[in-house]
Design an enzyme around this catalytic site. Structure first.
Site, PDB file in Angstrom:
ATOM      1  N   ASP A 147     -34.273  -2.837  34.447  1.00  0.00           N
ATOM      2  CA  ASP A 147     -33.061  -3.574  34.544  1.00  0.00           C
ATOM      3  C   ASP A 147     -31.775  -2.846  34.398  1.00  0.00           C
ATOM      4  O   ASP A 147     -31.492  -2.219  33.427  1.00  0.00           O
ATOM      5  CB  ASP A 147     -33.445  -4.327  33.065  1.00  0.00           C
ATOM      6  CG  ASP A 147     -32.331  -5.425  32.741  1.00  0.00           C
ATOM      7  OD1 ASP A 147     -31.704  -5.779  33.622  1.00  0.00           O
ATOM      8  OD2 ASP A 147     -32.351  -5.923  31.488  1.00  0.00           O
ATOM      9  N   GLY A 186     -26.902  -8.415  35.372  1.00  0.00           N
ATOM     10  CA  GLY A 186     -26.961  -7.610  36.187  1.00  0.00           C
ATOM     11  C   GLY A 186     -28.219  -7.614  37.547  1.00  0.00           C
ATOM     12  O   GLY A 186     -28.413  -8.661  37.923  1.00  0.00           O
ATOM     13  N   HIS A 188     -32.243  -6.606  38.399  1.00  0.00           N
ATOM     14  CA  HIS A 188     -33.750  -5.986  38.011  1.00  0.00           C
ATOM     15  C   HIS A 188     -34.538  -5.278  39.531  1.00  0.00           C
ATOM     16  O   HIS A 188     -34.301  -5.936  40.438  1.00  0.00           O
ATOM     17  CB  HIS A 188     -34.713  -7.051  37.736  1.00  0.00           C
ATOM     18  CG  HIS A 188     -34.279  -7.732  36.540  1.00  0.00           C
ATOM     19  ND1 HIS A 188     -34.748  -8.898  35.858  1.00  0.00           N
ATOM     20  CD2 HIS A 188     -33.493  -7.352  35.490  1.00  0.00           C
ATOM     21  CE1 HIS A 188     -34.092  -9.331  34.920  1.00  0.00           C
ATOM     22  NE2 HIS A 188     -33.635  -8.349  34.410  1.00  0.00           N
ATOM     23  N   ASP A 359     -24.832  22.332  28.874  1.00  0.00           N
ATOM     24  CA  ASP A 359     -26.479  22.638  29.100  1.00  0.00           C
ATOM     25  C   ASP A 359     -27.073  23.509  28.247  1.00  0.00           C
ATOM     26  O   ASP A 359     -26.605  24.700  28.331  1.00  0.00           O
ATOM     27  CB  ASP A 359     -26.817  22.639  30.570  1.00  0.00           C
ATOM     28  CG  ASP A 359     -26.634  21.368  31.289  1.00  0.00           C
ATOM     29  OD1 ASP A 359     -26.772  20.315  31.140  1.00  0.00           O
ATOM     30  OD2 ASP A 359     -25.899  21.884  32.528  1.00  0.00           O
ATOM     31  N   LYS A 549     -21.617  -4.620   0.796  1.00  0.00           N
ATOM     32  CA  LYS A 549     -22.743  -5.037  -0.022  1.00  0.00           C
ATOM     33  C   LYS A 549     -22.872  -6.305   0.522  1.00  0.00           C
ATOM     34  O   LYS A 549     -22.335  -7.278   0.516  1.00  0.00           O
ATOM     35  CB  LYS A 549     -22.308  -4.985  -1.335  1.00  0.00           C
ATOM     36  CG  LYS A 549     -23.561  -5.112  -2.320  1.00  0.00           C
ATOM     37  CD  LYS A 549     -23.408  -5.160  -3.571  1.00  0.00           C
ATOM     38  CE  LYS A 549     -24.497  -5.081  -4.541  1.00  0.00           C
ATOM     39  NZ  LYS A 549     -25.375  -6.229  -4.290  1.00  0.00           N
TER      40      LYS A 549
END
Length: 847
Positions: A147, A186, A188, A359, A549
């Protein structure tokens, strides 16, 4: 044949099955005026193209019973797995058994079933990448799906660019990729498989592909679900190959303002600069003209060795498959050269590819185990850097510098930033690595402040399998002392602390001991607790993080096998009480996890409202739960991660756990699963911010604290804007007038050692409904004598005493000199807590 009754209703016969269609004039897409009748007609007409891609797969539905709404005001969506009891008996179905329950799924195997799905407004049809076999057996996947999801600042053009990069790789593996514009944002990519690999194996290959593509094109591609990393890039979402994950079926409608469709396209179409998503009318015209571009997709074999790390016999096969020795100056040896060094070597290379990164390579078993570190090695212990493990490199790469030509993998200038030898303190493949790097006196590590270039680092794996995917690179707090000889690790008098679990002040070394659920399904962890404090309790120099909280109930979530269990602080299973949180596994980028968070109900201003949450508690009947869920929906705010894919994170520091949590959970900002950020502020600013937005207060957490299950420690301190106290109900007094025989007020207390200490009575804040519901319950708990001493005669004169088993919460202005609560107001019952959980929050008044 159809017998028409009205414009709103008719009975039809589809492939021999009778269906009653209702509300046909209802508008499901307000912005286009698309009606339910048009949706039903679409699914009937598209059936011959949709069914081949959905048949024999369990269908998960997304339903918009009242329509999708508009962009400004989206409609309410229902995510449904289990088959409705009212479903026609001719709908084909299969059951998936889980350890704690089973789900019955429909199969979209015929036109009649698609018509029925459209009738119940199941606009989106989602299916996995595998099919049921005989007698409901779950087969291996017959396709791989990637995807391509554009982040903010990116769109279809960027997705197309990534699609063609992946096309070249998949075709090189012998696969036949086909694109589908998703109808949302997008693209697939589908590739047929021969069914020889398991879902885990296909997921691993897909993950490795996404990770390697990210390493090669960090300017364009990201394989990490974290929202903050996706700006201007395309996420290659590999996770939909997990057996429990689903993808919208080709030719399914989308529940967006416009009735767009997930539609297969040709590669030629993708090159059109005006490429857009198509709506259902365009799709119907299209299939008449060109048919289905997804048909005939060959079922190839996803060769793991083309992407994954090869067996020990030759760990460089991946490296060689990605490089042509005739086109790059990089070393490309024919085999791994055996080597038994006295001291293993490391190298950190500065890689000026499309985007600068570093790297890190460590000699291990004759090759260089490698990680790409986009921001370079961290220089402070308080900041972890992402490290993406890449393919093993040959030993010859330890001295490589040069320019990799344009068009080749990793194109750009490679220079050695630092190199030398290293000592191994710990190396747990795929989990944790702790090393001391001894760099050059003039190397990058020395320039960053390390004595003689010696730096002690930990690499912490944050998910995935077999050592692949994302890690965190952490600079240890305890560093080699100046003057330590190269090749000899520093002696540290506090070294033993590095492997011990602790709370406040514990060293930063991660401890990955036995997972809470090791050996099987993960088990719940008793939540860590905070103590009451004030701003004066915080020493900013100690290192604190601040969270809001949340005014809700604590819940530990156990995710496994695509299911979730929600466990309260007192060990009660609350899963059925909050059905809208059943999709939590869809947001967790791992197979198993144990998470800590708070279930809250928000008011109209988006603030937690404990009163609204009360309407969701103590419900047992399914109908009552479903009705309350629609009226008072809840959200789950996650703030800690206790286990991920079988590895416990309890021994990691708070800051490390939070980093991993944010990496492991895909939580859209507007979704009901949230990972609220920490507050970037001093304690006074944090408290003021909570007060300004009308919240209960903040939780201060030591950044170096480990997670202490079930313990209340000063590593977590709660600072409240309002005084509240959990209380135990010990009795009740009748009301006056019309309420003479009903509960008028509650008598409450708190534990004081083994005894109970009386706090007073509370009547304000109790609604008529609460009083009616609690009355019969209290009468069943009655006792003749008071369960405590010290109750004033005025309160005890007409009191009805009860067994001290129910817990509630009150708000008050202060505690008096005599220890009573002044101006108490009832906030609600706490079914998630036991009397033994109650502690004194505010001490008695002191003159």
């Amino acid at each position: 044949m159809a017998t028409r009754k009205s414009s709103q209703q008719e009975t039809v016969t589809v492939d021999g099955h009778r269906l009653r269609l209702t509300n046909l004039d209802k508008v499901l897409y307000p912005e286009t005026g698309t009606t339910k009748a048009e949706v039903i007609a679409y699914y009937s007409e598209i059936a011959e193209y949709l069914i081949p891609h959905a048949a024999d797969r369990p269908v998960t539905r997304k339903r918009w019973v009242h329509g999708v709404g508009t962009a400004a005001e989206p409609g309410q969506v229902f995510f449904q797995k289990n088959l409705d009891k009212s479903a026609p008996d001719w709908v084909k179905r299969h059951t998936i058994e889980h350890k704690s329950n089973s789900n019955v799924y429909p199969l979209a195997n015929d036109r009649a079933t698609l018509t029925w799905l459209a009738q119940i407004a199941a606009l989106e049809i989602h299916v996995p990448q595998w099919k049921f076999g005989p007698r409901g057996k779950i087969n291996n996947p017959d396709r791989m799906v990637l995807d391509l999801d554009p982040g903010e600042g990116a769109g279809l053009p960027e997705c197309v660019e990534v699609a063609f990069l992946i096309k070249e790789i998949l075709e090189g593996m012998g696969l036949d990729p086909r694109p589908v514009t998703s109808g949302s944002k997008g693209i697939h990519l589908y590739a047929g498989l021969d069914g020889k690999q398991t879902s885990d194996e296909v997921s691993q290959v897909a993950h490795e592909l996404a990770r390697l593509l990210e390493a090669d094109r960090p300017d364009l591609v990201v394989s990490d679900m974290k929202k903050s990393l996706r700006q201007g890039k395309v996420l290659v979402d590999w996770s939909q190959n997990n057996w429990a994950k689903t993808t919208i079926a080709p030719y399914s409608l989308r529940g967006r303002p416009h009735p767009t469709v997930a539609v297969p396209r040709t590669w030629q179409e993708l090159q059109d600069p005006d490429l857009t998503h198509l709506d259902f009318r365009q799709v119907l015209e299209r299939v008449e003209q060109i048919g289905d571009p997804l048909s005939g997709m060959a079922g190839g074999s996803a060769d793991e060795e083309a992407l994954a790390v090869a067996p020990a016999a030759d760990r460089l096969s991946v490296y060689r498959s990605m490089r042509d020795p005739d086109r790059t100056p990089e070393p490309v040896p024919a085999a791994v050269a055996p080597r038994e060094p006295d001291q293993p070597v490391f190298v950190i290379q500065e890689h000026h590819a499309r985007r600068l990164h570093y790297d890190l390579r460590l000699e291990r078993n004759g090759v260089l185990a490698s990680w790409a570190v986009p921001k370079g090695p961290p220089v402070t212990a308080g900041k972890n850097h992402l490290a993406v493990q890449t393919e093993d490199h040959p030993m010859e790469y330890a001295t490589f510098e040069g320019t990799i030509p344009k068009g080749e993998y990793g194109a750009g200038v490679m220079a050695i930033w630092d190199s030398g030898s290293y000592d191994v303190e710990k190396w747990r493949d795929g989990k944790e690595v702790i090393v001391v790097l001894h760099g050059r006196p003039d190397g990058g590590l020395a320039h960053d402040g390390g004595p003689s270039g010696a730096r002690r680092y930990a690499l912490i794996h944050t998910g995935g399998e077999d050592g692949k995917s994302n890690w965190l690179m952490h600079l240890m707090k305890d560093q080699p002392q100046t003057g330590t000889a190269q090749g000899s690790p520093a002696k540290d008098k506090d070294k033993d602390k590095d492997t011990a679990k602790g709370t406040a002040g514990a060293p930063a070394t991660p401890v990955s001991g036995s997972a809470p659920g090791s050996g099987g399904t993960p088990q719940p962890v008793k939540p860590m607790l905070a103590v009451q404090g004030t701003e004066a309790s915080i020493d900013e120099d100690d290192g604190w993080a601040y969270e809001m909280k949340w005014d809700g109930i604590r819940a530990v979530a156990v995710v496994a096998q695509g299911e979730v269990r929600l466990i309260s602080r007192n060990g009660q299973d609350m899963t059925k009480t909050y059905p809208e949180l059943s999709d939590l596994p869809d947001h967790v980028l791992a197979r198993t996890a144990v998470l800590d968070g708070e279930i809250v109900a928000l008011d109209a201003k988006g603030r937690p409202d404990f009163g609204r949450l009360q309407n969701r508690m103590n419900l047992v009947k399914t109908a009552d739960i479903e009705r309350a869920a629609k009226k008072y929906p809840v959200e789950y705010f996650l703030f800690d991660l206790l286990e991920l894919d079988g590895t416990a994170t309890l021994g990691l520091e708070y800051s490390q756990r939070r980093e991993i949590l944010k990496e492991a959970v895909d939580a859209p900002r507007d979704g009901h699963i949230q990972v609220p950020p920490e507050l970037d502020a001093a304690v006074a600013e944090a408290v003021e911010a909570s007060r300004e937005v009308g919240l209960e207060g903040i939780i201060a957490k030591r950044t170096d604290s480990n997670y202490a299950p079930g313990l209340r420690t000063r590593s977590w301190i709660k600072i409240k804007n309002q005084l509240t106290q959990e209380v135990v109900i010990v009795g009740w007094r009748p009301g006056k007038g019309s309420r003479a025989r009903k509960v008028g007020s509650l008598l409450v207390a708190v534990p004081d050692g083994v005894e109970l200490s009386y706090l007073g009575r509370v009547g304000s804040g109790l609604t008529e409904r609460e009083l009616a519901e609690i009355g019969s319950r209290l009468k069943k708990m009655s006792r003749k004598t008071p369960p405590l001493e010290g109750v004033p005669a005025a309160d005890a004169s007409d009191a009805h005493w009860v067994r001290p088993a129910l817990v509630g919460e009150v708000q008050f202005s202060e505690r008096t000199e005599a220890g009573k609560l002044r101006h108490p107001v009832w906030r609600g019952f706490r079914p998630d807590k036991k009397p033994s959980d109650v502690v004194v929050e505010i001490p008695q008044f002191q003159p």
